[in-house]
Design a protein around this motif. Structure first.
Motif, mmCIF file in Angstrom:
data_model
loop_
_atom_site.group_PDB
_atom_site.id
_atom_site.type_symbol
_atom_site.label_atom_id
_atom_site.label_comp_id
_atom_site.label_asym_id
_atom_site.label_seq_id
_atom_site.Cartn_x
_atom_site.Cartn_y
_atom_site.Cartn_z
ATOM 1 N N GLU A 1 25.234 -14.356 15.095
ATOM 2 C CA GLU A 1 26.117 -15.405 15.612
ATOM 3 C C GLU A 1 27.198 -15.679 14.569
ATOM 4 O O GLU A 1 26.920 -16.228 13.506
ATOM 5 N N LEU A 2 28.407 -15.264 14.870
ATOM 6 C CA LEU A 2 29.544 -15.440 13.972
ATOM 7 C C LEU A 2 30.749 -15.875 14.788
ATOM 8 O O LEU A 2 30.954 -15.388 15.898
ATOM 9 N N ASP A 3 31.546 -16.770 14.225
ATOM 10 C CA ASP A 3 32.774 -17.165 14.898
ATOM 11 C C ASP A 3 33.673 -15.947 15.088
ATOM 12 O O ASP A 3 33.706 -15.050 14.251
ATOM 13 N N ASP A 4 34.414 -15.950 16.176
ATOM 14 C CA ASP A 4 35.366 -14.876 16.447
ATOM 15 C C ASP A 4 36.658 -15.173 15.677
ATOM 16 O O ASP A 4 37.254 -16.234 15.859
ATOM 17 N N THR B 1 19.941 3.416 14.377
ATOM 18 C CA THR B 1 18.658 2.803 14.048
ATOM 19 C C THR B 1 18.702 1.313 14.377
ATOM 20 O O THR B 1 17.764 0.769 14.952
ATOM 21 N N VAL B 2 19.803 0.661 13.995
ATOM 22 C CA VAL B 2 19.986 -0.770 14.200
ATOM 23 C C VAL B 2 21.336 -0.996 14.875
ATOM 24 O O VAL B 2 22.360 -0.498 14.400
ATOM 25 N N ALA B 3 21.332 -1.749 15.977
ATOM 26 C CA ALA B 3 22.570 -2.158 16.651
ATOM 27 C C ALA B 3 22.726 -3.652 16.450
ATOM 28 O O ALA B 3 21.865 -4.434 16.866
ATOM 29 N N ILE B 4 23.805 -4.036 15.786
ATOM 30 C CA ILE B 4 24.055 -5.450 15.514
ATOM 31 C C ILE B 4 25.223 -5.904 16.364
ATOM 32 O O ILE B 4 26.343 -5.403 16.218
ATOM 33 N N THR B 5 24.933 -6.829 17.261
ATOM 34 C CA THR B 5 25.971 -7.354 18.144
ATOM 35 C C THR B 5 26.521 -8.658 17.570
ATOM 36 O O THR B 5 25.820 -9.402 16.892
ATOM 37 N N MET B 6 27.775 -8.907 17.872
ATOM 38 C CA MET B 6 28.481 -10.089 17.386
ATOM 39 C C MET B 6 29.306 -10.666 18.522
ATOM 40 O O MET B 6 30.519 -10.568 18.530
ATOM 41 N N GLY B 7 28.635 -11.179 19.509
ATOM 42 C CA GLY B 7 29.347 -11.816 20.603
ATOM 43 C C GLY B 7 29.795 -10.887 21.703
ATOM 44 O O GLY B 7 30.739 -11.202 22.426
#
Length: 133
Positions: A101-104, A78-84
Motif C-alpha cells: 500500500e503506497l500512495d500514487d 518468484t514474487v509479484a508485488i502489486t502497488m495499487g
C-alpha cells in the motif's frame, strides 16, 4: 541448487512506484535478484517527479520505459508485488503475491514523492534481506 529469486513490481501506469522499486532493487541487490516491472495500463512516459526523486539519491531511471503487464511476466516470477493495480494482475499457483500500500505519485510534486520513494526503499531493503538470507 536454489534458483535466483525473481521479483516483478506491478502498478497501474508503471511510471512511478514500480519503476522506483525496480531501480532500488537493481541498485541494492545487483544481479543477485532478477527484477522487472510492468503496468496494467502503462503510461507513455515515466513520472518526472519520480525521475527527479531518484536522481536526488544518485539513481538514474531515465532509461526506463513503462511496460505492459503480461501473464508470462507474472508466471515466471518468484514474487509479484502489486502497488495499487487491483485485480489486473493474473494469478498463477506458486507465485508469491504481495501488495504494498503506497500512495500514487501521479500528478504529485517532488515534495510529495520523496516520502513515497523512501518508503519504497525501506520495503525493498526488507525484501532483499528476506530473499537473500
Amino acid at each position: 541448487m536454489v534458483s535466483k529469486p525473481s521479483v516483478l513490481f506491478v502498478c497501474v501506469h508503471n511510471a512511478g512506484r514500480s519503476q522506483m522499486a525496480q531501480a532500488f532493487l537493481t541498485h541494492l541487490a545487483g544481479d543477485a535478484i532478477d527484477v522487472r516491472s510492468a503496468g496494467s495500463a502503462p503510461a507513455d512516459t515515466l513520472n518526472p517527479a519520480a525521475i527527479e526523486a531518484m536522481a536526488e539519491i544518485g539513481i538514474d531511471i531515465t532509461g526506463q520505459t513503462p511496460k505492459f503487464l503480461t501473464p508470462d511476466a507474472v508466471e515466471t516470477c518468484t514474487v509479484a508485488i502489486t502497488m495499487g493495480c487491483g485485480d489486473a494482475c493474473p494469478y498463477f499457483p506458486g507465485v508469491d503475491y504481495r501488495n504494498w500500500e503506497l500512495d500514487d505519485p501521479a500528478g504529485k510534486g517532488i515534495d510529495a514523492v520523496r516520502p513515497i520513494r523512501d518508503r519504497i526503499r525501506t520495503r525493498v531493503e526488507e525484501l532483499i534481506t528476506e530473499l537473500l538470507t
